[in-house]
Design a protein around this motif. Structure first.
Motif, PDB file in Angstrom:
ATOM      1  N   GLY A 158       0.809  -1.206   0.000  1.00 26.87           N
ATOM      2  CA  GLY A 158       0.000   0.000   0.000  1.00 26.87           C
ATOM      3  C   GLY A 158       0.841   1.254   0.000  1.00 26.87           C
ATOM      4  O   GLY A 158       2.054   1.218   0.262  1.00 26.87           O
ATOM      5  N   LEU A 159       0.199   2.374  -0.277  1.00 26.75           N
ATOM      6  CA  LEU A 159       0.853   3.677  -0.251  1.00 26.75           C
ATOM      7  C   LEU A 159      -0.140   4.700   0.284  1.00 26.75           C
ATOM      8  O   LEU A 159      -1.246   4.846  -0.242  1.00 26.75           O
ATOM      9  CB  LEU A 159       1.334   4.094  -1.642  1.00 26.75           C
ATOM     10  CG  LEU A 159       2.034   5.461  -1.719  1.00 26.75           C
ATOM     11  CD1 LEU A 159       3.349   5.415  -0.924  1.00 26.75           C
ATOM     12  CD2 LEU A 159       2.303   5.847  -3.161  1.00 26.75           C
ATOM     13  N   GLU A 160       0.279   5.414   1.345  1.00 26.70           N
ATOM     14  CA  GLU A 160      -0.568   6.436   1.951  1.00 26.70           C
ATOM     15  C   GLU A 160       0.155   7.774   1.892  1.00 26.70           C
ATOM     16  O   GLU A 160       1.352   7.863   2.159  1.00 26.70           O
ATOM     17  CB  GLU A 160      -0.864   6.065   3.413  1.00 26.70           C
ATOM     18  CG  GLU A 160      -1.721   7.072   4.153  1.00 26.70           C
ATOM     19  CD  GLU A 160      -1.965   6.647   5.599  1.00 26.70           C
ATOM     20  OE1 GLU A 160      -2.022   7.536   6.481  1.00 26.70           O
ATOM     21  OE2 GLU A 160      -2.079   5.427   5.846  1.00 26.70           O
ATOM     22  N   VAL A 161      -0.590   8.818   1.550  1.00 30.45           N
ATOM     23  CA  VAL A 161      -0.072  10.185   1.513  1.00 30.45           C
ATOM     24  C   VAL A 161      -1.054  11.058   2.295  1.00 30.45           C
ATOM     25  O   VAL A 161      -2.275  10.961   2.069  1.00 30.45           O
ATOM     26  CB  VAL A 161       0.082  10.703   0.078  1.00 30.45           C
ATOM     27  CG1 VAL A 161       0.585  12.145   0.077  1.00 30.45           C
ATOM     28  CG2 VAL A 161       1.033   9.816  -0.725  1.00 30.45           C
ATOM     29  N   GLY A 162      -0.535  11.878   3.212  1.00 31.77           N
ATOM     30  CA  GLY A 162      -1.442  12.643   4.054  1.00 31.77           C
ATOM     31  C   GLY A 162      -0.992  14.057   4.326  1.00 31.77           C
ATOM     32  O   GLY A 162       0.196  14.391   4.183  1.00 31.77           O
ATOM     33  N   VAL A 163      -1.948  14.887   4.753  1.00 31.34           N
ATOM     34  CA  VAL A 163      -1.716  16.273   5.159  1.00 31.34           C
ATOM     35  C   VAL A 163      -2.367  16.475   6.517  1.00 31.34           C
ATOM     36  O   VAL A 163      -3.529  16.077   6.727  1.00 31.34           O
ATOM     37  CB  VAL A 163      -2.316  17.271   4.151  1.00 31.34           C
ATOM     38  CG1 VAL A 163      -2.126  18.711   4.636  1.00 31.34           C
ATOM     39  CG2 VAL A 163      -1.704  17.086   2.775  1.00 31.34           C
TER      40      VAL A 163
END
Length: 247
Positions: A238-243
């Motif tokens: 998986g790949l998660e990108v957050g702010v």
């Protein structure tokens, strides 16, 4: 008394027997990535590859401190897209809410308890569990090496208590350890989580690496690749990108 009831009972006893301290500044639970004492908006997108296609979750999470900051409220709203041979659609997943309580806190270490409830609210069966799920957890945080390193360890149980009789019960125990290293405006983190799914009688473990950076004093971004392992793993990678926005 089943395991879920026993865990809640022990958590209740420990919570009200522990003695907390009011010094919250520079404590393990005040770090920007996992801050319990500031209002926080977290928006992230997580892509998961599975043997039957992919799942993409865009999630809005809101955290709000309560009272003197020992309590914290959390709300999660997931928007899920499923892409496989049988399902290609997007919709709301299981909406969740929870509270956290910190009974013990010092500048170098602390203990927190959390109880979340995930509702049976997904608009499509493939977007949720079909159950109402209670998720109690206990979390321990500790600084090392002049606060360059932060260790967060958690024990969590996920148990369904209502919902569709046609769906499998949720009965999972998870033990997780995160180690964060801070340098300048950046951080690196590594995590290994061991999850045993009692319903499937198998492990659904995963591990991740994370790189994050403060782009302003109150705004942070991160990227978070992960890989699953275990005989009953729920995804491959998986790949998660957050702010994060703190205020």
């Amino acid at each position: 008394m089943n395991k879920f009831q026993l865990f809640l009972f022990l958590s209740f006893l420990i919570t009200f027997s522990a003695k907390g301290q009011e010094d919250k500044s520079n404590s393990p639970f005040s770090e920007s990535r996992y801050n319990y004492f500031l209002k926080t908006v977290l928006l992230f997108n997580e892509y998961l590859d599975t043997d039957n296609g992919s799942f993409n979750t865009t999630q809005l999470r809101f955290l709000h401190p309560i009272g003197n900051g020992a309590w914290n409220f959390r709300f999660d709203l997931p928007l899920i897209s499923a892409n496989s041979n049988s399902v290609n659609k997007t919709g709301i997943g299981d909406v969740g809410a929870g509270v956290s309580y910190i009974p013990y806190l010092e500048k170098s270490n602390g203990i927190a308890f959390r109880l979340r409830i995930n509702s049976n609210s997904a608009v499509d069966p493939s977007f949720g569990t079909g159950k109402w799920v209670a998720i109690p957890a206990v979390i321990y945080g500790r600084y090392f090496m002049q606060k360059q390193f932060l260790w967060l360890s958690s024990l969590e149980y996920q148990g369904s208590f209502a919902g569709s009789r046609n769906r499998s019960d949720v009965n999972t125990t998870a033990y997780e350890n995160v180690l964060l290293y801070f340098f300048g405006k950046n951080w690196l983190a590594g995590d290994v989580a061991f999850r045993y799914n009692n319903t499937l009688d198998g492990f659904q473990n995963n591990a991740f690496l994370e790189f994050g950076r403060k782009i302003t004093p109150n705004n942070l971004v991160y990227i978070h690749p992960s890989v699953a392992f275990g005989g009953e793993k729920s995804y491959n990678y998986g790949l998660e990108v957050g702010v994060l926005i703190l205020f």
